[in-house]
Scaffold this motif. Structure first.
Motif, PDB file in Angstrom:
ATOM      1  N   THR A 212      -9.745   2.725   5.392  1.00  0.00           N
ATOM      2  CA  THR A 212      -8.913   1.596   5.830  1.00  0.00           C
ATOM      3  C   THR A 212      -7.445   1.801   5.518  1.00  0.00           C
ATOM      4  O   THR A 212      -6.605   1.030   5.952  1.00  0.00           O
ATOM      5  CB  THR A 212      -9.374   0.283   5.165  1.00  0.00           C
ATOM      6  OG1 THR A 212      -9.202   0.392   3.765  1.00  0.00           O
ATOM      7  CG2 THR A 212     -10.801  -0.038   5.509  1.00  0.00           C
ATOM      8  N   ILE A 213      -7.139   2.813   4.784  1.00  0.00           N
ATOM      9  CA  ILE A 213      -5.726   3.092   4.440  1.00  0.00           C
ATOM     10  C   ILE A 213      -5.029   3.594   5.689  1.00  0.00           C
ATOM     11  O   ILE A 213      -5.468   4.528   6.341  1.00  0.00           O
ATOM     12  CB  ILE A 213      -5.627   4.099   3.283  1.00  0.00           C
ATOM     13  CG1 ILE A 213      -6.094   3.422   2.009  1.00  0.00           C
ATOM     14  CG2 ILE A 213      -4.215   4.610   3.122  1.00  0.00           C
ATOM     15  CD1 ILE A 213      -5.946   4.230   0.768  1.00  0.00           C
TER      16      ILE A 213
ATOM     17  N   ASN B 243      -8.435  -2.154  -3.684  1.00  0.00           N
ATOM     18  CA  ASN B 243      -9.803  -2.600  -3.369  1.00  0.00           C
ATOM     19  C   ASN B 243     -10.142  -2.397  -1.896  1.00  0.00           C
ATOM     20  O   ASN B 243     -10.676  -3.270  -1.226  1.00  0.00           O
ATOM     21  CB  ASN B 243     -10.013  -4.069  -3.770  1.00  0.00           C
ATOM     22  CG  ASN B 243      -9.905  -4.270  -5.253  1.00  0.00           C
ATOM     23  OD1 ASN B 243     -10.385  -3.449  -6.038  1.00  0.00           O
ATOM     24  ND2 ASN B 243      -9.259  -5.340  -5.659  1.00  0.00           N
ATOM     25  N   LEU B 244      -9.799  -1.225  -1.405  1.00  0.00           N
ATOM     26  CA  LEU B 244     -10.069  -0.855  -0.016  1.00  0.00           C
ATOM     27  C   LEU B 244     -10.900   0.423   0.003  1.00  0.00           C
ATOM     28  O   LEU B 244     -10.891   1.183  -0.960  1.00  0.00           O
ATOM     29  CB  LEU B 244      -8.756  -0.575   0.731  1.00  0.00           C
ATOM     30  CG  LEU B 244      -7.745  -1.705   0.830  1.00  0.00           C
ATOM     31  CD1 LEU B 244      -6.440  -1.167   1.378  1.00  0.00           C
ATOM     32  CD2 LEU B 244      -8.277  -2.815   1.723  1.00  0.00           C
ATOM     33  N   SER B 245     -11.560   0.643   1.109  1.00  0.00           N
ATOM     34  CA  SER B 245     -12.190   1.944   1.278  1.00  0.00           C
ATOM     35  C   SER B 245     -11.118   2.896   1.797  1.00  0.00           C
ATOM     36  O   SER B 245     -10.171   2.481   2.460  1.00  0.00           O
ATOM     37  CB  SER B 245     -13.360   1.863   2.247  1.00  0.00           C
ATOM     38  OG  SER B 245     -12.905   1.526   3.532  1.00  0.00           O
ATOM     39  N   GLN B 246     -11.255   4.147   1.509  1.00  0.00           N
ATOM     40  CA  GLN B 246     -10.220   5.103   1.894  1.00  0.00           C
ATOM     41  C   GLN B 246      -9.945   5.099   3.398  1.00  0.00           C
ATOM     42  O   GLN B 246      -8.788   5.179   3.801  1.00  0.00           O
ATOM     43  CB  GLN B 246     -10.588   6.507   1.406  1.00  0.00           C
ATOM     44  CG  GLN B 246      -9.449   7.485   1.569  1.00  0.00           C
ATOM     45  CD  GLN B 246      -9.773   8.849   1.018  1.00  0.00           C
ATOM     46  OE1 GLN B 246     -10.848   9.067   0.495  1.00  0.00           O
ATOM     47  NE2 GLN B 246      -8.841   9.760   1.128  1.00  0.00           N
TER      48      GLN B 246
ATOM     49  N   LEU C  33       0.829  -1.202   0.000  1.00  0.00           N
ATOM     50  CA  LEU C  33       0.000   0.000   0.000  1.00  0.00           C
ATOM     51  C   LEU C  33       0.864   1.253   0.000  1.00  0.00           C
ATOM     52  O   LEU C  33       0.584   2.210  -0.722  1.00  0.00           O
ATOM     53  CB  LEU C  33      -0.931  -0.005   1.213  1.00  0.00           C
ATOM     54  CG  LEU C  33      -1.731   1.259   1.462  1.00  0.00           C
ATOM     55  CD1 LEU C  33      -2.649   1.550   0.290  1.00  0.00           C
ATOM     56  CD2 LEU C  33      -2.513   1.140   2.746  1.00  0.00           C
TER      57      LEU C  33
ATOM     58  N   ALA D  89      -6.540   3.533  -2.649  1.00  0.00           N
ATOM     59  CA  ALA D  89      -7.586   2.684  -2.087  1.00  0.00           C
ATOM     60  C   ALA D  89      -8.286   1.895  -3.184  1.00  0.00           C
ATOM     61  O   ALA D  89      -8.576   0.702  -3.026  1.00  0.00           O
ATOM     62  CB  ALA D  89      -8.587   3.527  -1.308  1.00  0.00           C
ATOM     63  N   LYS D  90      -8.544   2.531  -4.308  1.00  0.00           N
ATOM     64  CA  LYS D  90      -9.186   1.831  -5.433  1.00  0.00           C
ATOM     65  C   LYS D  90      -8.307   0.706  -5.950  1.00  0.00           C
ATOM     66  O   LYS D  90      -8.778  -0.388  -6.220  1.00  0.00           O
ATOM     67  CB  LYS D  90      -9.522   2.818  -6.556  1.00  0.00           C
ATOM     68  CG  LYS D  90     -10.708   3.689  -6.254  1.00  0.00           C
ATOM     69  CD  LYS D  90     -10.994   4.645  -7.413  1.00  0.00           C
ATOM     70  CE  LYS D  90     -12.156   5.564  -7.056  1.00  0.00           C
ATOM     71  NZ  LYS D  90     -12.422   6.546  -8.108  1.00  0.00           N
TER      72      LYS D  90
ATOM     73  N   THR E 108      -4.759   9.153  -1.796  1.00  0.00           N
ATOM     74  CA  THR E 108      -5.283   8.005  -1.048  1.00  0.00           C
ATOM     75  C   THR E 108      -6.492   7.388  -1.732  1.00  0.00           C
ATOM     76  O   THR E 108      -6.695   6.181  -1.661  1.00  0.00           O
ATOM     77  CB  THR E 108      -5.653   8.409   0.397  1.00  0.00           C
ATOM     78  OG1 THR E 108      -6.601   9.466   0.363  1.00  0.00           O
ATOM     79  CG2 THR E 108      -4.429   8.809   1.186  1.00  0.00           C
TER      80      THR E 108
ATOM     81  N   CYS F 277      -1.747   4.752   6.026  1.00  0.00           N
ATOM     82  CA  CYS F 277      -0.465   5.305   5.614  1.00  0.00           C
ATOM     83  C   CYS F 277       0.296   5.931   6.782  1.00  0.00           C
ATOM     84  O   CYS F 277       1.484   5.726   6.932  1.00  0.00           O
ATOM     85  CB  CYS F 277      -0.666   6.325   4.506  1.00  0.00           C
ATOM     86  SG  CYS F 277       0.873   6.999   3.872  1.00  0.00           S
TER      87      CYS F 277
END
Length: 96
Positions: free
Chosen positions: A34-35, A29-32, A11, A25-26, A21, A37
């Motif tokens: 959940t990032i 395949n995550l929602s923003q 990531l 995220a795209k 972000t 960083c």
């Protein structure tokens, strides 16, 4: 032992490539939300410091400065080839 998510390092690379972000995220395949960083970046400096300590700058090693035990692992097929010579050299260094 706590499981480590190595995808967080992936990531971080993607975040560096995308610079956003939302796009990272795209791609993951995550929602923003959940990032993570900031969490990754907070843990990287100590991790990199630990990794640097694994590779000291000093390429020479003085066995006479050794305290404690020394364990040398040699692959079985190499023992007849290297074993006796290694023991001789280490013994000579210790005696001098």
């Amino acid at each position: 032992m706590k499981n480590k998510d190595l995808n967080l390092l992936r990531l971080l690379v993607i975040l560096n490539e995308e610079k956003q972000t939302i796009l990272a995220a795209k791609r993951m395949n995550l929602s923003q939300p959940t990032i993570k960083c900031e969490n990754i970046l907070a843990t990287l400096p100590p991790l990199l410091t630990q990794l640097d300590k694994l590779y000291p700058d000093n390429t020479q090693w003085d066995i006479s400065q050794l305290n404690g035990d020394l364990n040398i692992l040699i692959s079985s097929p190499l023992i007849p080839i290297l074993g006796s010579q290694l023991i001789k050299k280490l013994t000579l260094r210790l005696l001098n």
